[in-house]
Design an enzyme around this catalytic site. Structure first.
Site, mmCIF file in Angstrom:
data_model
loop_
_atom_site.group_PDB
_atom_site.id
_atom_site.type_symbol
_atom_site.label_atom_id
_atom_site.label_comp_id
_atom_site.label_asym_id
_atom_site.label_seq_id
_atom_site.Cartn_x
_atom_site.Cartn_y
_atom_site.Cartn_z
ATOM 1 C CE LYS A 164 -1.844 -4.404 3.359
ATOM 2 N NZ LYS A 164 -0.542 -3.900 2.853
ATOM 3 C CG HIS A 181 -3.819 -0.996 12.710
ATOM 4 N ND1 HIS A 181 -4.006 -0.173 11.621
ATOM 5 C CD2 HIS A 181 -2.634 -1.634 12.494
ATOM 6 C CE1 HIS A 181 -2.981 -0.314 10.788
ATOM 7 N NE2 HIS A 181 -2.144 -1.183 11.293
ATOM 8 C CB SER A 186 -5.446 -5.475 1.325
ATOM 9 O OG SER A 186 -4.182 -4.909 1.545
#
Length: 261
Positions: free
Chosen positions: A55, A73, A103
């Site tokens: 995010k 990620h 988020s």
């Protein structure tokens, strides 16, 4: 194509994906179970890798025609070595940690492929401690920032993309060797705007089963704004965050914008 695989986990709509550690970094267990395969992934010299902290399918990736666009990620120290060995181009996008925390919290609320975040207060503490999947935000952004001077890494900031998308897209185009005319850039700016992407099934994950992602809890693409953290942080949390941030970021010259003036 993502270098993190969760598709094989079977959901019944009630359970959450279990997690474990890989080299000290919390990961969903499907990633842990196939870590050797991920670590030994063979990059190609014309691969483009998009890397972000959250995010911001390896077999399928192997079958993709070149040039491939991959995403991850993973923190820099867990990146499969072949990406560096092949001198791949990498685009890293960093987001200010306060908005990133908010988020990520809402993303974990709606996404059963990740652990339940608990209360906002609990999540706040876990995020500061780096006890979330893919590890500490601070270590993540600092690791990639340090690596950018040794490798072909374009380091972008989410806030810059929001403030001047055309300029940042131009940077990306130049980085990957594309010379785009103004009208093409304008079209890209339009189609990659938050409001347009939020309505695009190719980007908003609306096709994913509600047993995995429940958009009624929180949409995958929620707000995409800068400064939404002000609607979540208490005064005490903000003070605590700032103190913690100054300590953990004292050894780097990265500058983040926490709001637009």
């Amino acid at each position: 194509m993502a270098l993190n695989k969760m598709e094989d986990f079977k959901f019944d709509g009630t359970e959450r994906l279990p997690v474990d550690y890989v080299k000290g970094i919390l990961q969903p267990t499907p990633t842990c179970d196939m870590w050797d395969q991920i670590w030994n992934f063979q990059a190609k010299s014309d691969d483009l890798l998009i890397a972000t902290y959250p995010k911001a399918g390896l077999d399928q990736a192997n079958e993709m025609p070149s040039p491939r666009t991959l995403k991850t990620h993973l923190p820099i120290h867990l990146l499969p070595p072949s990406f560096i060995e092949k001198n791949c181009k990498i685009i890293y996008v960093a987001r200010n940690p306060k908005d990133n925390m908010v988020s990520y919290y809402h993303f974990q609320r709606m996404n059963k492929a990740l652990p339940a975040p608990g209360t906002w207060e609990e999540y706040f503490e876990n995020f500061l401690a780096g006890k979330v999947c893919w590890g500490s935000w601070h270590d993540h952004v600092k690791g990639w920032w340090k690596a950018k001077d040794q490798h072909r890494i374009l380091y972008l900031f989410y806030e810059d993309v929001k403030k001047n998308p055309k300029h940042e897209i131009q940077k990306v185009a130049e980085f990957i060797g594309k010379n785009l005319h103004d009208e093409v850039l304008d079209k890209i700016v339009h189609h990659t705007s938050f409001d347009v992407m939020k309505q695009n099934p190719m980007a908003n994950y609306s096709s994913i089963s509600t047993k995995i992602m429940n958009h009624t809890v929180s949409p995958f693409m929620r707000k995409g704004t800068v400064g939404d953290w002000k609607n979540h942080f208490t005064v005490a949390q903000n003070e605590r965050f700032n103190e913690d941030y100054e300590k953990k970021m004292a050894d780097t010259n990265i500058t983040f914008h926490f709001q637009f003036s």
